[in-house]
Design an enzyme around this catalytic site. Sequence first.
Site, PDB file in Angstrom:
ATOM      1  N   LYS A 126       0.866  -1.179   0.000  1.00  0.00           N
ATOM      2  CA  LYS A 126       0.000   0.000   0.000  1.00  0.00           C
ATOM      3  C   LYS A 126       0.896   1.221   0.000  1.00  0.00           C
ATOM      4  CE  LYS A 126      -4.478   0.823   0.260  1.00  0.00           C
ATOM      5  NZ  LYS A 126      -5.576  -0.081  -0.117  1.00  0.00           N
ATOM      6  N   ASP A 166      -7.130   4.173  -4.273  1.00  0.00           N
ATOM      7  CA  ASP A 166      -7.761   3.991  -2.968  1.00  0.00           C
ATOM      8  C   ASP A 166      -8.409   5.351  -2.664  1.00  0.00           C
ATOM      9  OD1 ASP A 166      -7.842   1.894  -0.611  1.00  0.00           O
ATOM     10  OD2 ASP A 166      -7.445   3.777   0.388  1.00  0.00           O
TER      11      ASP A 166
END
Length: 444
Positions: A126, A166
């Site tokens: 991430k 995201d």
Amino acid sequence: MHPYLEETLDRVRSRNAGYPVFLQAAGEILPTLEPLLGEYPEIEELNLLERFCEPERQFLFRVTWQDDDRRIRVNRGYRVGFSSVLGPFKGGLRFHPSVSLDIVRFLSFEQILKNSLTGLSLGGAKGGSDFDPRGRSDHEVMRFCQSFMTELHRHIGEQTDIPAGDIGVSQREIGYLFGQYKRLVNRYELGVITGKSASWGGSHVRKEATGYGVVFFAQAMLRARGDSLEGKTAVVSGAGNVALYTIRKLEELGVRVISCSDSQGSLHAPGGIDFATLRQLKEVERGRLSAYPLSSGDTEYRPGQSVWDLPADLAFPCATENELDRADAERLVANGCRLVCEGANMPCRTEALEFFREQGVLHGPGKAANAGGVAVSALEMQQNAALEQWPFAEVEARLEAIIQRIHDRCRRLASRYSDPDDYRTGANTAGFVRVVEAMRAFGF
Ligand code: NDP
Ligand code: 2IT
């Protein structure tokens, strides 16, 4: 608690004292893995749990860019590659002022098990930045993305690390990021990033995938109990990508969605939210939820209020981590809610989860229920590698099949290690078993 598990938790806690959200995730996941210790002695012998909790690599970098008034702005960029044992690092980028190394590490950690659950060859990662895209012009966002990619490009590649979107990163940002990558490396390497527009290398259904998958997961949970979605009412938190397409699929399957929200308040539409109006406002105009037209008399915007106090059969937290606490859970249950399915990553606090379990409320954990996004990202990579683009209906059918498989696997492992409705234990153990087998195979 098993002594090895206890020792590992202690070591993880002392090594990560400044990372409370990461520790919350580790504290939620590790105890559910206890039943595996008897069956897989190598977890202890090869110290696989402690290895699993330590990121393989982390990058932290400065991002300097110029705003429209020609002022130089400074942000922080992050990319944490937590595990590449099941495939190249894979996971989204988040642009939001709350982004920190703690948040990125927690998201990256969750992503390992989520990606494992898809059954595909994907490691966990991430990244993101504390940049706030809200109120920024297109040109400012573009300059920020270019500067962010100027550093990130050294660390990524279609065999190494593949980012996606995201919070705060949608097709617009993915376009600017890819454009800069292409410029820097002198290659049209489509597989380096996913979430691209379907008009230039993206996959159909990627935009819809997370929300649609969340609803497919809820449908599978209800089906396993001999129930269905049709005729039920729902509340959905958030009004971004995941919330929008959760609402869309719920409406398609006969659910009345009476509320959604943003960080400033919630919309209450007892007759049902109109998806087309909401999509136009949020996705096309990038407006605030408070501007949703209150055309029918009983529709209202409630500043500062969440969606959790409204009576509904089903609840879908689709905004952000820790957005639903024990008091919210109590209100939902008192108002008749029987299923909570997570679109966001770790939206429910641990005490809320405990309460749902005590009350027999079905809970779909995010790492299983929202895996449709990354699963269609993998389908996007597959299409890129084959120089193909599959039709919308084909991708949607594959997505539904993947989610059904994830559901069934979670349920199978839940039955084995806990009880069939304990999807949390099911998801964590099912995800971890693949990681264990690959770690053992590779040595250390
Ligand atoms: P978006 O940026 O599209 O939307 C985020 C939404 O959540 C906005 O409505 C935002 O409101 C709201 N929100 C953000 N922070 C808060 C907060 N602190 N309190 C209340 N509301 C808040 O993001 P996504 O829809 O893509 O992501 C939502 C969640 O889903 C995240 O947890 C993400 O990690 C997860 N997820 C996303 C996937 C994807 O493919 N995009 C895949 C799997 C999971 P506002 O505009 O006011 O900030
Ligand atoms: O949390 C997630 O799974 C995502 N943001 C999507 C990751 C991806 O690589 O598509």
